[in-house]
Scaffold this active site. Structure first.
Site, PDB file in Angstrom:
ATOM      1  N   TYR A 270     -28.584  -9.018  18.359  1.00 39.17           N
ATOM      2  CA  TYR A 270     -27.027  -9.151  18.894  1.00 39.17           C
ATOM      3  C   TYR A 270     -26.711  -9.583  17.915  1.00 39.17           C
ATOM      4  O   TYR A 270     -26.874  -8.855  17.067  1.00 39.17           O
ATOM      5  CB  TYR A 270     -27.772 -10.401  19.773  1.00 39.17           C
ATOM      6  CG  TYR A 270     -26.623 -10.079  21.269  1.00 39.17           C
ATOM      7  CD1 TYR A 270     -25.575  -9.400  22.019  1.00 39.17           C
ATOM      8  CD2 TYR A 270     -26.129 -11.216  21.722  1.00 39.17           C
ATOM      9  CE1 TYR A 270     -25.010  -9.587  22.531  1.00 39.17           C
ATOM     10  CE2 TYR A 270     -24.682 -11.932  22.504  1.00 39.17           C
ATOM     11  CZ  TYR A 270     -24.342 -10.723  23.167  1.00 39.17           C
ATOM     12  OH  TYR A 270     -23.475 -10.400  24.319  1.00 39.17           O
TER      13      TYR A 270
ATOM     14  N   LYS B  59     -26.067  -5.943  25.237  1.00 40.61           N
ATOM     15  CA  LYS B  59     -26.426  -6.914  26.516  1.00 40.61           C
ATOM     16  C   LYS B  59     -27.464  -6.757  27.311  1.00 40.61           C
ATOM     17  O   LYS B  59     -27.648  -7.726  27.997  1.00 40.61           O
ATOM     18  CB  LYS B  59     -24.861  -6.629  26.913  1.00 40.61           C
ATOM     19  CG  LYS B  59     -23.528  -6.931  26.355  1.00 40.61           C
ATOM     20  CD  LYS B  59     -23.218  -7.995  25.895  1.00 40.61           C
ATOM     21  CE  LYS B  59     -21.651  -7.573  24.978  1.00 40.61           C
ATOM     22  NZ  LYS B  59     -21.477  -9.381  25.196  1.00 40.61           N
TER      23      LYS B  59
END
Length: 581
Positions: free
Chosen positions: A110, A186
């Protein structure tokens, strides 16, 4: 604990899986492939003999080998690429490895490492992942045909969409078609943190062109080679996407990546659709939700009521105004105030200083909502941060300005004069952009400040003692996966303000600082699966109360509801394969 009573649910994770593939085709499908862990029965029934080494391994043994391979990669971008390759080969192994080492790997899969992968998307490209919609080529019919390539009906729960225009959080600018990777990332977070089924997700990029000269001049760039579409053309394209997504996937929850959509579009798009369908913007609502949770925990420690709190937000982009919006929603909900009265407790500051109505066109649409009437501010009084702090005497100071060092010693000491436990959140990312360092804030407030940051920081030792003060990290991954899970399982017709406030309260209730004020104001990401369950439970209960839940048979008993949610959270475990009809 037995969850077998819920095995009839379509998202239940119990029992065998029907597999339509065999041989090399099975091993090439990440949803079914187990690699060296295929049992002797599966090797025989699915024609896998000769395609695998003979030794049958456990998932834990595979994780150990994969982790050794991961650690051998020379840098974080190489590790990110390794993980992406594993995900395309063996989905269960990928998620089990990630969950086993979540805290270590989080920044690799991420932010911030994903930013490097996005910038190098066209050069690192190996295999398409997700749905690519082009503003040049795709009308309603074409968009529907694109969606049909993935599935249809009631088997997509969660869509993440980005247009890659403006990466405020990651600080890398317009990235065009590379935005598909943040949609993918995500969704990885929603699965790892909340058990959203990976086979029931769809990452989407809206390729509207790019204004990035480097990409336009790069012969390897994979996106549209044109300037970014704007205005009516852009709005029509977004509307086509929404309408076709709703037609093809009528129960899907749509997650808008705000750090991707430009500042002028993010709030406007959310406001356009939020009353029509279940949609969510993680920068506006997600960051607001987790910051509100930290604030609620801080107010509990400092013994200040929401109805009395005074808040200054420094930085009024999509994140700053989103946070202000969530706080005003919470004040209105908890104190029984009108929204306009709740807004009187919040002061927003941007480049021009305190937001005032007289600034007119210098304000964005979302900033106008928080601008004060000029007669509310003393005539001749400066409107810079220090002057606002001195006049307002806030309990809370929140920074999303990306201006490093803007919370000066003078400003922080002035704030600490007027409140017992100043609540100070320098949230700008990355760490070099923080408004102040936790070590300095602690020193300037004589150890009284309650701190949350946008990035992880080590514990602070105060006054040379062994007492460590731990700052919370306002990571919205502790909020948005659980909110999405609750909306998906309840089949909420929309995501209301009260549902997001309920999520914040569920997070705040688990804050370690409630037991020890030297501990963080937010729970750690290592406990995120249980956190997501609690957040989802709060969201579902609120959706039921508001009449927004469309799912039938949602348990009323709290323990039964927890089991009902847990039974539908995807787990990274191998399930037996059975031949499909």
């Amino acid at each position: 604990m037995s969850l077998a009573r819920f095995k009839h649910l379509p998202r239940a994770t119990q029992g065998p899986i029907k597999c339509p593939y065999k041989g090399a085709a099975l091993l090439g499908n990440a949803n079914y492939n187990k690699g060296s862990a295929h049992s002797e029965r599966e090797r025989r029934e699915f024609n896998l003999h000769g395609l695998l080494p003979p030794n049958i391994q456990t998932l834990d043994e595979q994780v150990e080998r994969a982790y050794q391979q991961y650690k051998s990669r020379p840098d974080d971008l190489a590790k990110n690429t390794f993980m992406a390759s594993m995900k395309s080969q063996n989905q269960v192994l990928y998620y089990r490895l990630l969950q086993t080492h979540l805290k270590e790997m989080f920044s690799v899969i991420y932010t911030p490492t994903e930013a490097d992968a996005i910038q190098n998307y066209s050069r690192l490209f190996r295999k398409p992942e997700g749905c690519y919609l082009s503003i040049r080529d795709h009308g309603e019919k074409e968009i529907d045909e694109c969606f049909a390539n993935f599935s249809g009906g009631d088997d997509v729960d969660y869509i993440v969409v980005s247009d890659g225009e403006q990466w405020q959080i990651l600080g890398i600018g317009d990235q065009g078609v590379g935005a598909i990777l943040i949609s993918v990332a995500k969704l990885v977070i929603t699965t790892a943190c909340a058990g959203i089924h990976p086979s029931r997700q769809l990452p989407v990029v809206l390729d509207c062109g790019t204004n990035n000269e480097e990409l336009l001049n790069d012969k390897l760039y994979l996106g549209l080679r044109q300037r970014r579409a704007q205005g009516e053309e852009y709005d029509k394209f977004v509307d086509k996407f929404v309408r076709m997504a709703r037609k093809r996937f009528p129960n899907a929850y749509i997650h808008l990546c705000s750090e991707d959509f430009g500042l002028q579009n993010a709030k406007r798009i959310l406001d356009r659709y939020r009353s029509q369908l279940p949609c969510f913007n993680d920068d506006i609502q997600g960051t607001g939700c987790v910051t509100l949770a930290a604030l609620m925990a801080g107010l509990h420690v400092s013994n200040v009521k929401l109805k009395d709190v005074r808040v200054v937000c420094y930085g009024s982009g999509s994140a700053g105004t989103g946070i202000a919006d969530q706080i005003s929603d919470a004040i209105a909900t908890e104190a029984g105030f009108s929204k306009s009265d709740a807004l009187k407790q919040i002061w927003c500051i941007d480049k021009q200083g305190l937001l005032l109505k007289s600034q007119g066109d210098a304000l964005t649409a979302s900033q106008k909502y928080f601008a004060k009437e000029d007669n509310e501010w003393p005539e001749g009084q400066d409107i810079d941060l220090y002057s606002v702090i001195k006049h307002v005497k806030p309990h809370v100071l929140i920074g999303t300005s990306t201006k490093p060092g803007s919370f000066t010693e003078e400003t922080i000491r002035e704030m600490a004069k007027h409140v017992d436990r100043p609540i100070i959140f320098p949230l700008s990312n990355p760490t070099r952009l923080h408004e102040a360092q936790p070590q300095d804030i602690t020193k300037w407030t004589d150890g009284k400040a309650l701190i949350a940051t946008g990035s992880p920081f080590p514990p602070v030792e105060y006054n040379g003692t062994k007492t460590e003060i731990v700052s919370a990290e306002c990571n919205n991954s502790t909020a948005f996966p659980g909110i999405g899970l609750g909306a998906v399982l309840s089949r909420a017709s929309r995501l209301s303000e009260k549902m997001v406030v309920a999520a914040s309260k569920a997070l705040a209730a688990k804050a370690p600082a409630l037991e020890d004020p030297n501990k963080p104001l937010l729970p750690d990401v290592e406990n995120v699966r249980e956190l997501s369950l609690n957040v989802a439970k709060a969201v579902i209960q609120t959706a039921v109360k508001e009449g927004l839940a469309q799912e039938e048979g949602i348990p009323e008993d709290e323990k039964d509801l927890e089991d009902w949610i847990r039974a539908q959270m995807w787990e990274a475990t191998y399930r037996d394969l059975e031949k499909a009809d």
